[in-house]
Design a protein around this motif. Structure first.
Motif, PDB file in Angstrom:
ATOM      1  N   GLU A 207      67.008 -27.408 -15.555  1.00  0.00           N
ATOM      2  CA  GLU A 207      65.723 -26.749 -15.378  1.00  0.00           C
ATOM      3  C   GLU A 207      65.305 -26.098 -16.697  1.00  0.00           C
ATOM      4  O   GLU A 207      66.135 -25.640 -17.467  1.00  0.00           O
ATOM      5  N   ASP A 212      62.445 -30.328 -18.100  1.00  0.00           N
ATOM      6  CA  ASP A 212      61.268 -30.841 -17.388  1.00  0.00           C
ATOM      7  C   ASP A 212      60.617 -31.970 -18.181  1.00  0.00           C
ATOM      8  O   ASP A 212      60.188 -32.983 -17.612  1.00  0.00           O
ATOM      9  N   GLU A 216      60.257 -35.929 -16.991  1.00  0.00           N
ATOM     10  CA  GLU A 216      58.951 -36.569 -16.932  1.00  0.00           C
ATOM     11  C   GLU A 216      58.912 -37.837 -17.780  1.00  0.00           C
ATOM     12  O   GLU A 216      58.389 -38.873 -17.340  1.00  0.00           O
ATOM     13  N   SER A 246      50.568 -32.009 -15.681  1.00  0.00           N
ATOM     14  CA  SER A 246      51.198 -32.550 -16.885  1.00  0.00           C
ATOM     15  C   SER A 246      50.175 -33.169 -17.837  1.00  0.00           C
ATOM     16  O   SER A 246      49.145 -33.697 -17.420  1.00  0.00           O
TER      17      SER A 246
END
Length: 515
Positions: A207, A212, A216, A246
């Motif tokens: 995390e 992240d 992605e 995003s």
């Protein structure tokens, strides 16, 4: 002659005396700096170490002072300033006369984890040939990852793979190296191996911002591998993992539109394009969406809509071509001006090249520009803090040394990225011209009624499109047995509906109805 010799002897004695006095002063500064450092008074130790470092005659003391100075600056949070001296140590290479090589390399790795040094800085750092066996354990991830990146950017993938393979599992660079191994595997046609790498990156990423980002990127690349291997349904499933907050969300929407198109799910294709062309994204660069829209309508034999799509492309992007050409001409030999123009656009203070803002927006989202932005922000932050440094820093010459280094780092970053942005800009300009030629091809074939000939020229892929799929809007799964209620679009976009649009139109070609 005798007087001349006496005079020369006097000068020589005087020089020796001055050298001895300077040496004693340097040694005194070094001892006082050591005492201050042990007492954690880094504000005091830094200029004293610098004064000892500036004395060139005693090489052993100069090297120890260089290390103490770098450590003092790092302890105070001046990461870029410390990297200047650590980098000098590393560039000398691992040898007996350079005892701090291993430690300096380790510290640079730590600094890069918190304040990115920038690719150009790291590339210069590792130009010295080093036996990999001499790289210390804690620095192996940093060293091998960036050596791999250097070869990867030069498309020497076998060498890049070798260096990425050496990044230890315990390193902070391990997952990034694994991600690049996935890219290399896919380029070599080993698609299953590539997906395996990307899936491991997804699973192991922690995390936090970097974790992240890695997840992605892994999702995007898994989707692209599935797309490339014609597994369109699987591709869409991974595109759907990209969060709408995003930076990559619109790219996922666009790429999913192509996947739907190749599945002959035209209503979902048009729905995704509807989102891309909404006023919310006026300055985002998706010119190909109009081409895809036109081809989709052509497949449905809706020729009026084909014409409208081609007209919309022409109206929107003809002025763009003109402004981009002007923009590139004005910045061709001035990379710093090019960078500043993109910066001004991003800051909302640019008042020209209005039609080319979509291109400037695309340039402002490139990794090169974002990296340069981070470098400049870190440098500016340190310059602001240095402006409040004690007078002793200015008197010792340390402040001038650091300010000059940081300003040069900013200039080099702007200039280097400006050159890359110019190349990107030329690519976008060429891309727009090619798309413009495609509109002429589509229009000519439509007017001649040679739809089949057009399909052949565009090499449209119909494989895997033998049944409808349970997806709506390109990104949202549809439950089996769920009834759909289509609400007519009345010209007003709602932000919370973006990405969820789906068309409800029929095929007019006289064949079976497409969904």
């Amino acid at each position: 002659m005798k007087n001349f010799m006496i005079k020369n002897c006097y000068i020589a004695v005087l020089c020796c005396l001055i050298i001895c006095l300077l040496m004693e002063e340097a040694r005194a500064n070094y001892k006082e700096a050591q005492t201050a450092f042990r007492g954690r008074d880094y504000t005091k130790s830094a200029p004293l170490f610098f004064q000892a470092y500036a004395y060139p005659k005693d090489k052993a003391m100069r090297i120890k002072s260089e290390w103490g100075l770098a450590q003092s600056l790092q302890k105070m949070g001046f990461m870029y300033s410390a990297s200047k001296f650590y980098s000098v140590i590393v560039r000398r290479g691992p040898k007996a006369s350079n005892p701090y090589f291993r430690k300096a390399l380790e510290e640079l790795g730590r600094i890069n984890n918190t304040a990115s040094l920038g690719q150009s800085h790291v590339v210069q750092l590792f130009k010295t040939q080093v036996d990999p066996a001499r790289i210390p354990g804690p620095a192996r991830g940093f060293y091998f990852y960036y050596k791999g990146i250097e070869f990867f950017r030069n498309k020497k993938y076998a060498k890049a793979q070798d260096y990425f393979q050496r990044v230890p599992p315990s390193s902070n660079y391990h997952l990034k190296a694994m991600f690049h191994k996935g890219v290399i595997a896919n380029l070599a046609g080993r698609h299953s191996r590539a997906i395996s790498y990307f899936e491991r990156v997804r699973t192991l990423s922690r995390e936090g911002a970097e974790g992240d980002w890695l997840r992605e990127q892994a999702n995007l690349n898994i989707a692209r591998v599935h797309y490339e291997t014609r597994r369109y349904r699987e591709a869409i499933r991974y595109y759907a993992e990209i969060n709408r907050e995003s930076e990559n969300w619109l790219d996922a929407i666009f790429e999913a539109a192509w996947a739907f198109f190749l599945m002959q799910n035209h209503n979902s294709t048009l729905g995704n394009i509807h989102t891309l062309q909404s006023p919310f994204f006026e300055n985002r660069f998706f010119p190909e969406s109009y081409i895809l829209q036109a081809i989709t309508f052509l497949r449905l034999c809706r020729y009026d809509e084909v014409k409208k799509s081609l007209v919309k492309f022409k109206d929107r992007y003809r002025p763009v071509l003109k402004d981009v050409k002007s923009f590139l001409a004005a910045t061709k030999n001035n990379p710093k001006l090019l960078f500043q123009t993109v910066y001004d656009y991003r800051a909302g203070s640019l008042n020209k090249y209005r039609s080319a803002w979509a291109i400037l927006d695309a340039l402002s989202r490139t990794d090169s520009y974002l990296e340069a932005g981070r470098t400049i922000r870190f440098a500016d932050s340190e310059l602001a803090r240095l402006s409040r440094a004690p007078r002793k820093w200015r008197a010792s010459g340390l402040l001038d040394e650091l300010e000059t280094f940081l300003r040069k780092k900013k200039i080099a970053s702007r200039s280097g990225v400006g050159k890359r942005l110019f190349d990107y800009g030329k690519t976008y300009y060429t891309y727009l011209n090619e798309l413009s030629d495609q509109t002429k091809l589509i229009n000519a074939e439509m007017l001649l009624g040679k739809v089949d000939a057009l399909r052949s020229k565009l090499k449209l892929d119909n494989e895997g499109a033998k049944k409808s799929y349970n997806f709506i809007g390109g990104m949202k799964p549809l439950n089996v047995g769920q009834d759909l209620e289509y609400w007519p679009f009345e010209g007003e976009y709602w932000e919370d509906e973006l990405g969820g649009y789906v068309y409800n139109i029929d095929d007019k070609c006289g064949g079976a109805k497409k969904k």
